[in-house]
Structures are given as C-alpha cells and as structure tokens.
Design a protein around this motif. Structure first.
Motif, PDB file in Angstrom:
ATOM      1  N   HIS A  12     -30.141 -30.518  22.895  1.00  0.00           N
ATOM      2  CA  HIS A  12     -31.193 -30.949  23.808  1.00  0.00           C
ATOM      3  C   HIS A  12     -31.457 -29.825  24.813  1.00  0.00           C
ATOM      4  CE1 HIS A  12     -31.464 -34.942  22.268  1.00  0.00           C
ATOM      5  NE2 HIS A  12     -30.162 -35.119  22.382  1.00  0.00           N
ATOM      6  N   PRO A  13     -32.628 -29.195  24.724  1.00  0.00           N
ATOM      7  CA  PRO A  13     -32.902 -28.021  25.555  1.00  0.00           C
ATOM      8  C   PRO A  13     -32.685 -28.266  27.039  1.00  0.00           C
ATOM      9  CG  PRO A  13     -34.624 -28.307  23.920  1.00  0.00           C
ATOM     10  CD  PRO A  13     -33.760 -29.520  23.845  1.00  0.00           C
ATOM     11  N   LEU A  14     -33.090 -29.450  27.501  1.00  0.00           N
ATOM     12  CA  LEU A  14     -32.977 -29.716  28.928  1.00  0.00           C
ATOM     13  C   LEU A  14     -31.523 -29.822  29.338  1.00  0.00           C
ATOM     14  CD1 LEU A  14     -35.123 -30.029  31.045  1.00  0.00           C
ATOM     15  CD2 LEU A  14     -34.919 -32.493  30.832  1.00  0.00           C
ATOM     16  N   PHE A  15     -30.735 -30.468  28.509  1.00  0.00           N
ATOM     17  CA  PHE A  15     -29.306 -30.581  28.790  1.00  0.00           C
ATOM     18  C   PHE A  15     -28.661 -29.198  28.766  1.00  0.00           C
ATOM     19  CE2 PHE A  15     -25.296 -32.560  29.069  1.00  0.00           C
ATOM     20  CZ  PHE A  15     -25.526 -33.882  29.377  1.00  0.00           C
ATOM     21  N   LYS A  17     -30.078 -26.403  29.410  1.00  0.00           N
ATOM     22  CA  LYS A  17     -30.477 -25.710  30.652  1.00  0.00           C
ATOM     23  C   LYS A  17     -29.613 -26.165  31.827  1.00  0.00           C
ATOM     24  CE  LYS A  17     -34.512 -25.678  33.769  1.00  0.00           C
ATOM     25  NZ  LYS A  17     -34.583 -24.273  34.183  1.00  0.00           N
ATOM     26  N   GLY A  18     -29.383 -27.482  31.897  1.00  0.00           N
ATOM     27  CA  GLY A  18     -28.543 -28.020  32.968  1.00  0.00           C
ATOM     28  C   GLY A  18     -27.133 -27.462  32.908  1.00  0.00           C
ATOM     29  N   LYS A 106     -20.520 -36.353  29.006  1.00  0.00           N
ATOM     30  CA  LYS A 106     -21.758 -35.792  29.525  1.00  0.00           C
ATOM     31  C   LYS A 106     -22.117 -36.392  30.881  1.00  0.00           C
ATOM     32  CE  LYS A 106     -24.135 -33.967  25.518  1.00  0.00           C
ATOM     33  NZ  LYS A 106     -25.355 -34.020  24.686  1.00  0.00           N
ATOM     34  N   ASP A 107     -21.796 -37.668  31.057  1.00  0.00           N
ATOM     35  CA  ASP A 107     -22.088 -38.300  32.342  1.00  0.00           C
ATOM     36  C   ASP A 107     -21.394 -37.582  33.488  1.00  0.00           C
ATOM     37  OD1 ASP A 107     -23.328 -40.049  30.718  1.00  0.00           O
ATOM     38  OD2 ASP A 107     -22.389 -41.841  31.528  1.00  0.00           O
ATOM     39  N   VAL A 110     -21.583 -32.646  35.050  1.00  0.00           N
ATOM     40  CA  VAL A 110     -22.021 -31.874  36.213  1.00  0.00           C
ATOM     41  C   VAL A 110     -20.888 -31.734  37.224  1.00  0.00           C
ATOM     42  CG1 VAL A 110     -22.945 -33.781  37.599  1.00  0.00           C
ATOM     43  CG2 VAL A 110     -24.010 -31.532  37.723  1.00  0.00           C
TER      44      VAL A 110
ATOM     45  N   HIS B  12     -28.114 -39.794  33.292  1.00  0.00           N
ATOM     46  CA  HIS B  12     -27.187 -38.706  33.001  1.00  0.00           C
ATOM     47  C   HIS B  12     -27.375 -37.614  34.047  1.00  0.00           C
ATOM     48  CE1 HIS B  12     -25.678 -40.361  29.337  1.00  0.00           C
ATOM     49  NE2 HIS B  12     -26.899 -40.561  28.893  1.00  0.00           N
ATOM     50  N   PRO B  13     -26.372 -37.412  34.915  1.00  0.00           N
ATOM     51  CA  PRO B  13     -26.532 -36.484  36.040  1.00  0.00           C
ATOM     52  C   PRO B  13     -26.978 -35.095  35.615  1.00  0.00           C
ATOM     53  CG  PRO B  13     -24.487 -37.720  36.264  1.00  0.00           C
ATOM     54  CD  PRO B  13     -25.037 -38.060  34.910  1.00  0.00           C
ATOM     55  N   LEU B  14     -26.433 -34.617  34.502  1.00  0.00           N
ATOM     56  CA  LEU B  14     -26.759 -33.256  34.103  1.00  0.00           C
ATOM     57  C   LEU B  14     -28.214 -33.154  33.654  1.00  0.00           C
ATOM     58  CD1 LEU B  14     -25.090 -30.727  34.061  1.00  0.00           C
ATOM     59  CD2 LEU B  14     -24.675 -31.081  31.634  1.00  0.00           C
ATOM     60  N   PHE B  15     -28.648 -34.171  32.951  1.00  0.00           N
ATOM     61  CA  PHE B  15     -30.039 -34.198  32.517  1.00  0.00           C
ATOM     62  C   PHE B  15     -30.958 -34.296  33.736  1.00  0.00           C
ATOM     63  CE2 PHE B  15     -33.497 -34.886  29.721  1.00  0.00           C
ATOM     64  CZ  PHE B  15     -33.044 -34.607  28.455  1.00  0.00           C
ATOM     65  N   LYS B  17     -30.346 -33.235  36.690  1.00  0.00           N
ATOM     66  CA  LYS B  17     -30.358 -31.909  37.324  1.00  0.00           C
ATOM     67  C   LYS B  17     -31.310 -30.970  36.585  1.00  0.00           C
ATOM     68  CE  LYS B  17     -27.103 -28.021  37.866  1.00  0.00           C
ATOM     69  NZ  LYS B  17     -27.404 -27.524  39.220  1.00  0.00           N
ATOM     70  N   GLY B  18     -31.253 -31.007  35.266  1.00  0.00           N
ATOM     71  CA  GLY B  18     -32.143 -30.172  34.464  1.00  0.00           C
ATOM     72  C   GLY B  18     -33.605 -30.492  34.724  1.00  0.00           C
ATOM     73  N   LEU B  19     -33.903 -31.778  34.805  1.00  0.00           N
ATOM     74  CA  LEU B  19     -35.280 -32.206  35.078  1.00  0.00           C
ATOM     75  C   LEU B  19     -35.732 -31.718  36.449  1.00  0.00           C
ATOM     76  CD1 LEU B  19     -35.101 -35.900  33.794  1.00  0.00           C
ATOM     77  CD2 LEU B  19     -36.465 -34.059  32.795  1.00  0.00           C
ATOM     78  N   ASP B  21     -34.581 -29.263  38.289  1.00  0.00           N
ATOM     79  CA  ASP B  21     -34.731 -27.808  38.351  1.00  0.00           C
ATOM     80  C   ASP B  21     -36.003 -27.353  37.647  1.00  0.00           C
ATOM     81  OD1 ASP B  21     -32.388 -27.882  39.672  1.00  0.00           O
ATOM     82  OD2 ASP B  21     -31.165 -26.943  38.106  1.00  0.00           O
ATOM     83  N   THR B  22     -36.262 -27.954  36.491  1.00  0.00           N
ATOM     84  CA  THR B  22     -37.461 -27.590  35.743  1.00  0.00           C
ATOM     85  C   THR B  22     -38.721 -27.853  36.562  1.00  0.00           C
ATOM     86  OG1 THR B  22     -36.364 -28.093  33.652  1.00  0.00           O
ATOM     87  CG2 THR B  22     -38.774 -28.049  33.638  1.00  0.00           C
ATOM     88  N   GLU B  25     -39.306 -25.594  39.751  1.00  0.00           N
ATOM     89  CA  GLU B  25     -39.737 -24.211  39.542  1.00  0.00           C
ATOM     90  C   GLU B  25     -41.239 -24.039  39.764  1.00  0.00           C
ATOM     91  OE1 GLU B  25     -38.447 -23.071  35.666  1.00  0.00           O
ATOM     92  OE2 GLU B  25     -36.332 -22.967  36.243  1.00  0.00           O
ATOM     93  N   MET B  85     -35.189 -40.242  24.154  1.00  0.00           N
ATOM     94  CA  MET B  85     -34.605 -39.527  23.021  1.00  0.00           C
ATOM     95  C   MET B  85     -35.363 -39.866  21.740  1.00  0.00           C
ATOM     96  SD  MET B  85     -31.746 -37.839  23.831  1.00  0.00           S
ATOM     97  CE  MET B  85     -30.504 -37.785  25.130  1.00  0.00           C
ATOM     98  N   LYS B 106     -37.215 -36.150  25.061  1.00  0.00           N
ATOM     99  CA  LYS B 106     -36.242 -35.347  25.808  1.00  0.00           C
ATOM    100  C   LYS B 106     -36.009 -33.991  25.162  1.00  0.00           C
ATOM    101  CE  LYS B 106     -33.605 -38.661  28.493  1.00  0.00           C
ATOM    102  NZ  LYS B 106     -32.266 -39.223  28.769  1.00  0.00           N
ATOM    103  N   ASP B 107     -36.084 -33.956  23.837  1.00  0.00           N
ATOM    104  CA  ASP B 107     -35.878 -32.675  23.159  1.00  0.00           C
ATOM    105  C   ASP B 107     -36.919 -31.648  23.585  1.00  0.00           C
ATOM    106  OD1 ASP B 107     -34.012 -34.134  21.886  1.00  0.00           O
ATOM    107  OD2 ASP B 107     -34.639 -33.623  19.859  1.00  0.00           O
ATOM    108  N   ALA B 109     -38.632 -31.901  26.488  1.00  0.00           N
ATOM    109  CA  ALA B 109     -38.945 -32.070  27.906  1.00  0.00           C
ATOM    110  C   ALA B 109     -39.051 -30.740  28.636  1.00  0.00           C
ATOM    111  CB  ALA B 109     -37.893 -32.957  28.572  1.00  0.00           C
ATOM    112  N   VAL B 110     -38.144 -29.804  28.310  1.00  0.00           N
ATOM    113  CA  VAL B 110     -38.123 -28.550  29.050  1.00  0.00           C
ATOM    114  C   VAL B 110     -39.426 -27.790  28.858  1.00  0.00           C
ATOM    115  CG1 VAL B 110     -37.081 -27.097  27.277  1.00  0.00           C
ATOM    116  CG2 VAL B 110     -36.594 -26.640  29.669  1.00  0.00           C
TER     117      VAL B 110
END
Lengths: 210, 210
Positions: A12-15, A17-18, A106-107, A110, B12-15, B17-19, B21-22, B25, B85, B106-107, B109-110
């Motif tokens: 998953h690109p976004l993940f 990136k995170g 994954k949860d 971070v 999902h915290p990491l996702f 965060k990715g969102l 940050d994206t 920008e 997803m 989500k795949d 999303a970035v």
DNA sequence: AAAAAAATAGTGGCTAACCCTCATTTTTAA
DNA sequence: TTAAAAATGAGGGTTAGCCACTATTTTTTT
C-alpha cells in the motif's frame, strides 16, 4: 555514529510512505530503498544488504513470510521485522518460530517501529504486545508448525484451503482414514483440542504456510 | 488564496499519518484535525465544519458510510471522500448513490487523493480509476454482509472470533436454538452451504466486519 | 541390518454444525 | 395503527470433524 540501513516493503503506497517518513525522522536511520511487493523486496534486500528489513505480511507475488524465509536462510545477519494487521497469537508464534526478529502490528507501527528497529539491530527480538503477553511468546520454545512432517504440512495447507477430509483423500489417492490420522497427529503436535479447532487454526495461519 | 480545510479519519495511525502528510504537502490545503474512528470523525467534522472530509470505510464505532450519511444529511455543503481497500463496484455504487462525492482506493490514495480533494471541492464527483491493479480484491462479500441484520452481524462476528453456538448463546443470554436460527439465516443470505461453510466464511471476512 | 519415524488403513463413539420446518413475541416502518 | 421485519424458541434429522484405540507397510536414519 554508524547509521542503521533499512529496506521497507509494503504494497500500500500510502502505508509505505508513512513507514518511510516515520523511520526517516530518526537521524541514525537510513531508509536506503523501498519495495511494493515481496519479489521486489527480496531483490532489493539482496542488492543492498541492509541491516534491517521491515516486511508487510500480506504482499502480492511473495508474502512477508516467504521473503523472510529466503533472507534468513541466505543472509542470517539481516534482521527481519514483520508488519501485520493481525494480532493473532498463532500467526505470531509461527513467525517467531521461523526465526523472524520482530513482529509489529500496523496499528501500533507509528509508535513501536522505531523501537523495534533499534531492538532487533541490537540483537534482541521484538514483539509489539502487552508485556504480559510478550513474555509468553518469548518463553515459548514450541516450534509447532516446524515439527510437522511433510505430509502433515501438506494436509494442513489443504485444510487451510477449505478442503474437507474427503476432498483431500480423493485428490491424493489415500484413504479418508489416513487423512483423519494426520489431522489427529497435527492436533496433538499443535495442542489443538475441540470442535473444528484444526480448521480454525489452519485458516488463521494460512498466510504462514508455504 | 482561500485554503481548503480538511478533516481526515482513519483507524490505522500510520495510514492516517501518511494521509495527513500527503495532504499537508499542498500549500493550499489545511488539515485542521484528524480522527481515529467514525464517532470522533463525526464530532470533529461538526465542530470544525471543514470543506472536505476524507473518511476510511472500515472504522470502529461508526464506519465511513455511517458518518457520511449523517454529514450529508445535516451539512450538505461539506464534501465527503470515502477511502477503502476494496475495489468493490457495488460498494462504490452504493456510496455514490448516498451522495458521497469521492471514492478513492487506498492503494491509489497517495497518487489520487490530492486530485480527489480538488475535484470535489470544485463541485464535481471523483472516483479513482482502476489502473492495472489486481482484480482479486474485487469480491462481493461485503455487499452481502450489508444485507444482514444487527443480530446476524453480531453473531457473524462472534463466529469469526472462534465462538461456538453454545458460547454465543450463553454470553448473550439467548437460546442455542436462536443462535442456530441466526446461523441458518446468515447462510441463506450469503448463499453458504455445506459443512462449516459459515465458520470458514466468517474467519475469511473477519477483517471486514465492523 | 536394525531401529525409528512416517505414512498408510481401520473400528467405533461422540458432538457441533448444518438443514428443514414451524411458531411466538418484539421492534421497526409504512 | 396495522403490516413487515427482526428476534426469539423448538423438533428432528444428517454429516464432518474430533477422539481413542490398534495395526501394517514404507521410508529414513543410525
């Protein structure tokens, strides 16, 4: 100060990136390359020889377990951290039995991933769970799946693929009773008891069965 | 230049965060708040009145669809983008029928999310197109699950959690026969037949059960 | 070559899940 | 305020998987 070289793989690109951003925030970490699937991860890990590789469990082409197996066999100095959605004790146990060094949900990634990288780089194992559960896993020496014979593993895979005893028997030209015996032996080795416990286990760990 | 005010929700915290940050920008975007679940998303959207809200489909407490319904009803000027997803045509159709303005995988999303935000802010709808991606994510399990009643969903979750009929009955103070009836009705609605088919299905889709 | 492990096959009993039908009460919606 | 949907409960039957044995043949290891 020596930097810790890392390769990170997630489909998953976004993940991805995170993960990269989280790791890159540490001054002594260096994310040298990324991968979108297991095949690419394997190639890049072999090319770059990182200190640590973080692998998603569910990836196309090759999953995290498959990549980890290959790396552990050929490059025992590279530390492997597996990332997964699943907080499933059986999957974790199967992964750690393979010799994987870290397992991060994954949860919690971070919060836990940076610590996990430092820990495995230092030579220890890391599992992101409540401390009481952690000790259970680390003290558990059962290799479980590793103790199964070839035929038992085959049948476990078939069960995970939703096959019934009769289907397995027919497709492999053996008696249903033989399959049942294998089932019983698998249950004994894995300490499984009760109704459909083997089916439940097989489906849960189906990702880990290669 | 007016900034586009955004609230983003993902469990999902990491996702998340990715969102964030994206989106951050983009100079004309302003991520004013984040949420970890549907309930929190609803509260923060009502509090901040953003221009656009991006909602994960699978979130605890309230899922993205439920949040979207409430927002669309009470604040028709707030644009909703659903992230998922699943590339499930029926879900997308259902979401757009509700009046949701954007649907992003989500795949992708970035790559797609920034464009999606601009598009829906401009008053048009946006659906991220399927590039060359894997078609095995296309399953209609989720659509079928949507037809289940509350009790049926509850029992399906319990089955996915490895509970037996007797355990479910005891824990919810109902008869085993009632649980069996719910099981039978679930099987009918989901077109499941044969031994342990419900158990297999429940474990398989347990991630999708909210 | 002998011992150990694995794979093969069977008997018989037990239970949980599935499958069909029906009926009553409660909740929701028209 | 009715009609529909959902939740509750039950009888009775079939089957697949679990469980505890025993036993022979094949393969692997020592």
């Amino acid at each position: 100060m020596k930097t810790i070289k890392i390769i990170t793989a997630d489909d998953h690109p976004l993940f991805l990136k995170g993960l990269r951003d989280t790791l890159a925030e540490e001054p002594d970490f260096e994310v040298i390359d990324l991968a979108n699937n297991g095949q690419q991860a394997l190639e890049k890990i072999e090319k770059w020889q990182p200190d640590v590789a973080t692998l998603d469990l569910d990836m196309p082409i090759l999953n995290g377990i498959e990549v980890a197996k290959s790396i552990l066999k050929n490059y025992p100095n590279i530390k492997i951290i597996l990332l997964s959605m699943h907080k499933d004790t059986d999957i974790i146990r199967a992964a750690m039995a393979l010799g994987i060094h870290g397992y991060v949900f994954k949860d919690d990634a971070v919060n836990d991933l940076v610590g996990a990288v430092r820990t495995v780089f230092g030579g220890e194992n890391y599992i992101s769970v409540d401390t009481n559960k952690k000790s259970f896993f680390l003290n558990n020496d059962n290799e479980l799946i590793g103790e199964l014979t070839k035929m038992e593993k085959l049948i476990l895979r078939e069960i995970a693929n939703q096959k019934t005893t009769k289907q397995i028997a027919d497709e492999h030209f053996i008696s249903t009773k033989t399959v049942e015996n294998h089932r019983a032996n698998i249950c004994k080795k894995l300490n499984l008891h009760g109704n459909n416990s083997l089916l439940k286990f097989a489906i849960k760990v189906s990702d880990s069965l290669v």
